[in-house]
Motif scaffolding. Structure first.
Motif, PDB file in Angstrom:
ATOM      1  N   LYS A 309     -13.948  10.835  -8.201  1.00 35.79           N
ATOM      2  CA  LYS A 309     -13.920  10.440  -6.792  1.00 35.79           C
ATOM      3  C   LYS A 309     -15.066   9.489  -6.465  1.00 35.79           C
ATOM      4  O   LYS A 309     -14.883   8.484  -5.767  1.00 35.79           O
ATOM      5  N   ASN A 312     -14.423   6.088  -7.521  1.00 36.72           N
ATOM      6  CA  ASN A 312     -13.211   5.537  -6.909  1.00 36.72           C
ATOM      7  C   ASN A 312     -12.020   5.533  -7.865  1.00 36.72           C
ATOM      8  O   ASN A 312     -11.218   4.595  -7.892  1.00 36.72           O
ATOM      9  N   LYS A 313     -11.939   6.608  -8.640  1.00 38.02           N
ATOM     10  CA  LYS A 313     -10.808   6.771  -9.560  1.00 38.02           C
ATOM     11  C   LYS A 313     -10.017   8.015  -9.160  1.00 38.02           C
ATOM     12  O   LYS A 313     -10.563   8.935  -8.543  1.00 38.02           O
TER      13      LYS A 313
END
Length: 383
Positions: A309, A312-313
């Motif tokens: 998170k 940004n995955k």
């Protein structure tokens, strides 16, 4: 109209569930067999109850402080939590936690696999496969199923412990008052009340690896009273089976046959229980491995997903969680058969001091400071 809250969303989820998860994950192979209770309390005889008190108080205080800080910071995985109290120290905790995750499952697998084989007549690897499948399913479906499974497990586990304790104490309990009347501590040299109390704190120290497994349950908490109460309840739930085992051990103290046994509960139940009760004991052992493995691996999955998170995955899919679960379980259980257990048994105290240094010390300094600061801001915002 406001939707009615479910059982797990109400008072049970806020006050009791964190302790249920904590207790479920903590009572693994070494604890459930009685071996750890001998090493961290029972061997001190008449002073041994102080070890249990030390474990209870230490767990209750550490859990209450941890839960309150988590509630205030919304740090529901151990990476976020450790960054809150230790900054870059979280990397050390990551390494120690992940290594100890494999180790503790290996230790439990060795104990549980052999006991299930002895009590239920199942081949060691049949038990391994069955446990792996159940844990994989639980981690596939995630938090809500785990909460319900481990709540049911707590009820079953307590029922088992009460049955075992009633059988043993009811049959051999005459020795208990003798131990205390004579202040008997003869199984170890130089036993003192202080050593017994410190032993209990050390026992809490190395069991801190299980505490992050309960962090995800704190999302429901909105008030300080819930944090404090759930921490206290967690300490109590985690040590009631400890005291049942301790007083059962005092029925035989200082017998080497029981105190030196690899599985003290089996030795204590000889002559008191038929094959049905022995089989129940085997089921309880298998259940403890499932609960502990599920909780520890789930905490690791939460930590990994939080890392994704932050980068940004997307989080791990349910199938990926199953694959990770199977890899950890199979790897741990293979290690349990190649001699790692004797090695690990010699470093448990070292692990206790490591967790006290990297978890408890920051919690009691930085953690308390942040709790006071954030609590003050929380109260100001309510005015």
């Amino acid at each position: 109209m406001e939707k009615k809250k479910g059982f797990f969303e109400g008072g049970f989820g806020k006050f009791i569930l964190p302790g249920v998860i904590l207790q479920s994950v903590m009572i693994g192979g070494g604890y459930a067999t009685g071996r750890e209770i001998v090493e961290y309390g029972g061997k001190y005889g008449a002073y041994g109850w102080l070890s249990g008190v030390g474990t209870l108080i230490a767990f209750a205080v550490i859990a209450a402080l941890s839960y309150e800080l988590i509630r205030l910071t919304k740090a529901y995985d151990f990476k976020s939590f450790m960054k809150t109290i230790g900054g870059p120290l979280y990397i050390v905790f990551d390494v120690v936690y992940l290594l100890f995750m494999v180790v503790i499952i290996a230790v439990m697998a060795s104990a549980t696999g052999n006991i299930v084989e002895q009590t239920l007549g199942l081949n060691y690897w049949v038990g391994v496969v069955a446990i792996t499948v159940v844990v994989a399913i639980l981690n596939f479906y995630g938090s809500r199923l785990i909460e319900r499974f481990e709540t049911l497990g707590t009820i079953a586990l307590y029922a088992g412990y009460i049955i075992f304790a009633v059988l043993v104490i009811g049959t051999f309990g005459d020795n208990i008052p003798v131990v205390f009347a004579n202040n008997d501590t003869s199984f170890v040299e130089g036993a003192t009340a202080g050593k017994a109390l410190w032993s209990g704190i050390l026992y809490c120290g190395y069991n801190l690896v299980v505490l992050p497994a309960s962090f995800f349950t704190i999302e429901r908490q909105t008030r300080r009273v819930e944090s404090i109460a759930s921490g206290l309840i967690g300490g109590i739930l985690a040590t009631i089976p400890w005291f049942l085992t301790y007083f059962a051990l005092m029925c035989f103290y200082p017998s080497e046959e029981v105190m030196g046994a690899s599985v003290p509960w089996l030795s204590m139940m000889q002559g008191t229980a038929g094959p049905v009760v022995i089989a129940i004991f085997g089921v309880v052992m298998g259940w403890t491995l499932i609960e502990t493995s599920t909780g520890i691996i789930h905490a690791a999955i939460e930590r990994i997903n939080n890392g994704f998170k932050e980068a940004n995955k997307p989080p791990m899919t349910s199938k990926q969680q199953v694959v990770l679960t199977v890899i950890v379980l199979v790897g741990s259980m293979v290690l349990s058969k190649v001699g790692i257990i004797d090695l690990i048994a010699t470093v448990y105290n070292a692990l206790s001091y490591i967790f006290l240094a990297i978890y408890v010390l920051p919690l009691f300094t930085v953690g308390i400071y942040k709790i006071c600061k954030l609590r003050k801001a929380e109260l100001a915002a309510k005015k």
